[in-house]
Design a protein around this motif. Sequence first.
Motif, PDB file in Angstrom:
ATOM      1  N   LEU A   1       6.877 -16.202 -35.981  1.00 42.60           N
ATOM      2  CA  LEU A   1       5.885 -17.229 -36.305  1.00 42.60           C
ATOM      3  C   LEU A   1       4.494 -16.630 -36.434  1.00 42.60           C
ATOM      4  CD1 LEU A   1       7.102 -20.026 -33.845  1.00 42.60           C
ATOM      5  CD2 LEU A   1       7.373 -20.015 -36.334  1.00 42.60           C
ATOM      6  N   LEU A   2       4.211 -15.648 -35.591  1.00 44.47           N
ATOM      7  CA  LEU A   2       2.887 -15.008 -35.622  1.00 44.47           C
ATOM      8  C   LEU A   2       2.699 -14.206 -36.903  1.00 44.47           C
ATOM      9  CD1 LEU A   2       0.240 -14.281 -34.176  1.00 44.47           C
ATOM     10  CD2 LEU A   2       1.462 -12.399 -33.052  1.00 44.47           C
ATOM     11  N   ILE A   3       3.699 -13.406 -37.251  1.00 41.72           N
ATOM     12  CA  ILE A   3       3.594 -12.556 -38.439  1.00 41.72           C
ATOM     13  C   ILE A   3       3.501 -13.395 -39.714  1.00 41.72           C
ATOM     14  CG2 ILE A   3       4.863 -10.880 -39.852  1.00 41.72           C
ATOM     15  CD1 ILE A   3       5.998  -9.765 -37.195  1.00 41.72           C
ATOM     16  N   ASN A   4       4.274 -14.481 -39.755  1.00 38.13           N
ATOM     17  CA  ASN A   4       4.277 -15.342 -40.945  1.00 38.13           C
ATOM     18  C   ASN A   4       3.125 -16.336 -40.970  1.00 38.13           C
ATOM     19  OD1 ASN A   4       6.642 -14.095 -41.801  1.00 38.13           O
ATOM     20  ND2 ASN A   4       7.966 -15.636 -40.864  1.00 38.13           N
ATOM     21  N   ASP A   5       2.359 -16.350 -39.887  1.00 42.09           N
ATOM     22  CA  ASP A   5       1.223 -17.264 -39.780  1.00 42.09           C
ATOM     23  C   ASP A   5       1.656 -18.706 -40.073  1.00 42.09           C
ATOM     24  OD1 ASP A   5      -1.394 -17.895 -39.229  1.00 42.09           O
ATOM     25  OD2 ASP A   5      -2.109 -17.580 -41.275  1.00 42.09           O
ATOM     26  N   ASP A   6       2.776 -19.098 -39.421  1.00 41.62           N
ATOM     27  CA  ASP A   6       3.376 -20.401 -39.714  1.00 41.62           C
ATOM     28  C   ASP A   6       2.591 -21.577 -39.143  1.00 41.62           C
ATOM     29  OD1 ASP A   6       5.431 -19.330 -41.168  1.00 41.62           O
ATOM     30  OD2 ASP A   6       6.803 -19.182 -39.476  1.00 41.62           O
ATOM     31  N   THR A   7       1.957 -21.356 -38.000  1.00 41.96           N
ATOM     32  CA  THR A   7       1.215 -22.467 -37.395  1.00 41.96           C
ATOM     33  C   THR A   7       0.180 -21.941 -36.418  1.00 41.96           C
ATOM     34  OG1 THR A   7       1.405 -24.500 -36.071  1.00 41.96           O
ATOM     35  CG2 THR A   7       2.917 -22.718 -35.533  1.00 41.96           C
ATOM     36  N   ASP A   8      -0.927 -22.681 -36.287  1.00 38.83           N
ATOM     37  CA  ASP A   8      -1.913 -22.356 -35.269  1.00 38.83           C
ATOM     38  C   ASP A   8      -1.991 -23.451 -34.214  1.00 38.83           C
ATOM     39  OD1 ASP A   8      -3.106 -24.350 -36.705  1.00 38.83           O
ATOM     40  OD2 ASP A   8      -4.984 -23.294 -37.086  1.00 38.83           O
ATOM     41  N   ASP A   9      -1.042 -24.399 -34.290  1.00 42.18           N
ATOM     42  CA  ASP A   9      -0.975 -25.493 -33.326  1.00 42.18           C
ATOM     43  C   ASP A   9      -0.068 -25.063 -32.176  1.00 42.18           C
ATOM     44  OD1 ASP A   9      -0.834 -27.820 -31.917  1.00 42.18           O
ATOM     45  OD2 ASP A   9       0.469 -28.860 -33.348  1.00 42.18           O
ATOM     46  N   ILE A  10      -0.626 -25.007 -30.981  1.00 45.76           N
ATOM     47  CA  ILE A  10       0.118 -24.499 -29.821  1.00 45.76           C
ATOM     48  C   ILE A  10       1.335 -25.368 -29.501  1.00 45.76           C
ATOM     49  CG2 ILE A  10      -0.017 -24.164 -27.324  1.00 45.76           C
ATOM     50  CD1 ILE A  10      -2.820 -23.087 -27.701  1.00 45.76           C
ATOM     51  N   ILE A  11       1.195 -26.674 -29.623  1.00 41.50           N
ATOM     52  CA  ILE A  11       2.318 -27.558 -29.318  1.00 41.50           C
ATOM     53  C   ILE A  11       3.467 -27.319 -30.288  1.00 41.50           C
ATOM     54  CG2 ILE A  11       3.078 -29.961 -29.221  1.00 41.50           C
ATOM     55  CD1 ILE A  11       0.320 -30.704 -28.191  1.00 41.50           C
ATOM     56  N   GLU A  12       3.160 -27.275 -31.583  1.00 42.43           N
ATOM     57  CA  GLU A  12       4.195 -27.015 -32.578  1.00 42.43           C
ATOM     58  C   GLU A  12       4.815 -25.642 -32.361  1.00 42.43           C
ATOM     59  OE1 GLU A  12       4.830 -26.862 -37.454  1.00 42.43           O
ATOM     60  OE2 GLU A  12       2.806 -26.871 -36.603  1.00 42.43           O
ATOM     61  N   PHE A  13       3.975 -24.663 -32.074  1.00 37.44           N
ATOM     62  CA  PHE A  13       4.445 -23.299 -31.839  1.00 37.44           C
ATOM     63  C   PHE A  13       5.414 -23.254 -30.659  1.00 37.44           C
ATOM     64  CE2 PHE A  13       3.985 -19.420 -29.328  1.00 37.44           C
ATOM     65  CZ  PHE A  13       4.333 -18.452 -30.244  1.00 37.44           C
ATOM     66  N   CYS A  14       5.037 -23.852 -29.538  1.00 39.40           N
ATOM     67  CA  CYS A  14       5.883 -23.831 -28.338  1.00 39.40           C
ATOM     68  C   CYS A  14       7.202 -24.575 -28.575  1.00 39.40           C
ATOM     69  CB  CYS A  14       5.127 -24.437 -27.163  1.00 39.40           C
ATOM     70  SG  CYS A  14       3.790 -23.389 -26.533  1.00 39.40           S
ATOM     71  N   ASP A  15       7.140 -25.675 -29.307  1.00 40.95           N
ATOM     72  CA  ASP A  15       8.362 -26.423 -29.615  1.00 40.95           C
ATOM     73  C   ASP A  15       9.329 -25.584 -30.446  1.00 40.95           C
ATOM     74  OD1 ASP A  15       7.673 -28.686 -28.225  1.00 40.95           O
ATOM     75  OD2 ASP A  15       6.815 -29.727 -29.962  1.00 40.95           O
ATOM     76  N   LEU A  16       8.793 -24.845 -31.432  1.00 39.60           N
ATOM     77  CA  LEU A  16       9.640 -24.017 -32.292  1.00 39.60           C
ATOM     78  C   LEU A  16      10.273 -22.866 -31.510  1.00 39.60           C
ATOM     79  CD1 LEU A  16       7.381 -23.910 -35.492  1.00 39.60           C
ATOM     80  CD2 LEU A  16       9.622 -25.021 -35.277  1.00 39.60           C
ATOM     81  N   VAL A  17       9.472 -22.239 -30.647  1.00 43.45           N
ATOM     82  CA  VAL A  17       9.992 -21.137 -29.830  1.00 43.45           C
ATOM     83  C   VAL A  17      11.063 -21.656 -28.862  1.00 43.45           C
ATOM     84  CG1 VAL A  17       9.435 -19.438 -28.055  1.00 43.45           C
ATOM     85  CG2 VAL A  17       7.911 -19.721 -30.013  1.00 43.45           C
ATOM     86  N   ALA A  18      10.770 -22.780 -28.223  1.00 45.61           N
ATOM     87  CA  ALA A  18      11.724 -23.345 -27.259  1.00 45.61           C
ATOM     88  C   ALA A  18      13.029 -23.745 -27.941  1.00 45.61           C
ATOM     89  CB  ALA A  18      11.106 -24.548 -26.554  1.00 45.61           C
ATOM     90  N   GLN A  19      12.939 -24.288 -29.160  1.00 50.73           N
ATOM     91  CA  GLN A  19      14.149 -24.685 -29.879  1.00 50.73           C
ATOM     92  C   GLN A  19      15.024 -23.479 -30.197  1.00 50.73           C
ATOM     93  OE1 GLN A  19      15.243 -27.932 -30.504  1.00 50.73           O
ATOM     94  NE2 GLN A  19      17.080 -26.676 -30.838  1.00 50.73           N
ATOM     95  N   GLU A  20      14.384 -22.368 -30.572  1.00 50.53           N
ATOM     96  CA  GLU A  20      15.137 -21.143 -30.847  1.00 50.53           C
ATOM     97  C   GLU A  20      15.834 -20.645 -29.587  1.00 50.53           C
ATOM     98  OE1 GLU A  20      16.767 -18.019 -33.025  1.00 50.53           O
ATOM     99  OE2 GLU A  20      15.743 -19.844 -33.698  1.00 50.53           O
ATOM    100  N   MET A  21      15.139 -20.742 -28.464  1.00 52.93           N
ATOM    101  CA  MET A  21      15.723 -20.320 -27.190  1.00 52.93           C
ATOM    102  C   MET A  21      16.878 -21.238 -26.790  1.00 52.93           C
ATOM    103  SD  MET A  21      12.174 -19.332 -25.176  1.00 52.93           S
ATOM    104  CE  MET A  21      12.947 -18.607 -23.729  1.00 52.93           C
ATOM    105  N   GLU A  22      16.709 -22.543 -27.026  1.00 46.98           N
ATOM    106  CA  GLU A  22      17.788 -23.493 -26.741  1.00 46.98           C
ATOM    107  C   GLU A  22      19.028 -23.169 -27.571  1.00 46.98           C
ATOM    108  OE1 GLU A  22      18.032 -25.823 -24.570  1.00 46.98           O
ATOM    109  OE2 GLU A  22      16.096 -26.764 -24.144  1.00 46.98           O
ATOM    110  N   ASN A  23      18.807 -22.875 -28.849  1.00 52.09           N
ATOM    111  CA  ASN A  23      19.930 -22.549 -29.732  1.00 52.09           C
ATOM    112  C   ASN A  23      20.647 -21.288 -29.251  1.00 52.09           C
ATOM    113  OD1 ASN A  23      19.266 -24.732 -31.340  1.00 52.09           O
ATOM    114  ND2 ASN A  23      18.090 -23.529 -32.815  1.00 52.09           N
TER     115      ASN A  23
END
Length: 559
Positions: A147-169
Motif C-alpha cells: 500500500l505504501l509503495i503504490n501510494d494507495d491511500t493516506d487515510d489511516i483508517i482505510e489503511f489499517c482496515d486493508l492491512v487487517a483484512q489481508e492478515m485475516e485472510n
Amino acid sequence: MSLKSIDAGMLQKMFLSGAKALEAKKEYINELNVFPVPDGDTGTNMTMTIMSAAKEVSSLENPTMDQLGKSISGGSLRGARGNSGVIMSQIFRGFVKEIKGKDELDVDDIANAINHAAETAYKAVMKPKEGTILTVAKAGGDKAMELLINDDTDDIIEFCDLVAQEMENTLLKTPDMLPVLKQAGVVDSGGEGLMTFIRGAIDALNGRVTDFSLSNGDTTVANNKSSAISDASADIKFGYCTEFIILLERDDNLVEAQLKEYLQKIGDCVVVVADDDIVKVHVHTNDPGLAIQKALTYGSLTSIKIDNMREEHNEKVIRDAQKAEETEGLVQKEVKVNSHKEDGFIAVSAGEGLSDIFKDLGADYIIEGGQTMNPSTEDILEAIEKVNADNIFILPNNGNIILAAEQAKKLTEDKNIIVIPSKNIPQGIAAMINYIGGKSLEDNEKTMSEEMLNIKSGQVTYAVRDTVMDGKDIKQGDFMGLTDKTIVSVGKTVEEAAKSLIESLIDDDSELVSLYYGADVTEEQAEALADSILSLHDDIEVEVQFGGQPVYSYFVSVE
C-alpha cells in the motif's frame, strides 16, 4: 471519516483496547490449541504478556510517543510468557522502534512500523514455522509495504482496515499450511491472538470503544491512574491452581459431569477425569476450599496440591521479604549458593522431587514453572539477578520456555548467560549431569547440549479434549504417552499409556530407564510399573524417582 495522522494519545487508546479484546477472548484462543494436552495455553500466555505492558501504558498521562513506545516494548518484553507471548513482544518491539522520535504517525510511519514488527518477530525465532502467528504478522507487513509503495491511500483508517483484512485472510489459510490445524479444523491460535488484539485496536481507532480501563479483579485500573496499577498479580483471574484425587466411596456415574459443572462456576481450566473408583480434578479458582468441600461429598481426598499462581512483581516487597528471612536465619529454598562463583545454574521445574534433583545436581535457583505455568521473561531475569555468578546456565526444560530464556539473555548485560535448549525435564537432568567443572564454557555448552539429545525422553499425561491425532482416536480423560509432542500411545489408564510409551523408546542399545513419577502417582504404582518393565527386559536397569510434578503422571528417559 478520514484520518491522516494519530498522536500518542490515540495509539495509547488503541493499545489498551487491543489488550482488553485479547483478555476477553483468551479462553477461546486457548481452545484453539489443537494438541490435547494441558499446556501453557496460548491465549493465557499472550494475555499475560500484553497485560504486563498494558499496566505500564495505562499509567501514562499525556504520553509522548517515546514514553509510550518504551512502556509497550519494555512491559511486553519483561512479561513475555510462552513462545506466542515472546513473539508478540517482539512484534511490539519492532513496531515501536520505528515510531521513536515522532510526534504523530501518518500512513508511511505506520506502514514501516508494521513491516519492521514482522521482520523483528521472524528474527527472534531460530526456525520460523509458516502457518503460525509469524505468517500472519508477515502478511500484514507485506500488505503495508504494498500500500505504501503504490501510494494507495493516506487515510489511516482505510489503511489499517486493508492491512487487517489481508492478515485475516492469511489467518484463514493457516490450516492449509499446517496439517495439524487442518485435521483439527481450526486456525492457528497465536495468529488468532494477534488478530484479536488488532481488531480491538482498530475498534478504538474507529471510535467504537470508549472505555480504556483495565479490569483488575474487584478493582478497576483507570487509564492515566498510575496509583491504581501496583497489583501486578491481576493478570490472573483465578489465583490458585488446585489439584486432588477423589477416592469415591459410592458408585456415582454423574460425579464427573456434576463436579465439572460446579467447578466451572467457581473457576476455569477445569479438568475432571473419572477412572473407575477415582476422580482426578484440576481447577484454577480463587477459593480452593469450595472445590475441596464439594469433592468431599463424593469421597475422601488424596494428592491435594494447591499453588498460588499470582506472581509478586513488587521488587521492594521481594527485597524486604528476603531481608527478613536472612535476619531470621531462614534459607530461601530456591537459592542454594549465595557466595560468588564462576558458573551458576538456573533450572525451571515443577514438583518438589524434581526441584530437589536439580538442586542436588548443582542448580543454584529453581524457577517454579513448566506446563500450564510458563514463567515470564521477568521471572527469569529476577532469577538471574539472584544467582551470584559470572556465567549462568539456564535450563528451560520446556519447549515453550526457551524463547523467554533467550529473551532474558538478551536483556542481561552484567552476566554471561548460556541457554541450554532443554525441551523437557529428562533433557535438563542429562544436561546438568554432563556439566564438568574446570572445562571451558564453550566445551560445557557443547557437551551439555549434545548429551541431552542422546537420551530418549517421553511423558505421560491426560487428554483435555476429544480429538483424532497421529492416527489415534483420543477421548477426553484418556492417558497419552508422548515424545516431542508426538502421541505414541493412548490408554484408559496411566499404566497402559506408560507401558506402551516405554516400549516404543526401548531398543537393543538401551541400558537404563528412569521413571520420574508425578503428584497423581503413588510410589507403589511407580514401582509396579518398573517391575513390569523388568519382567520384559531383564537386561535393563530401571530407576524410579519421585518427581511430584503436576499434569504429567510420568517423565521417562531411556539411555
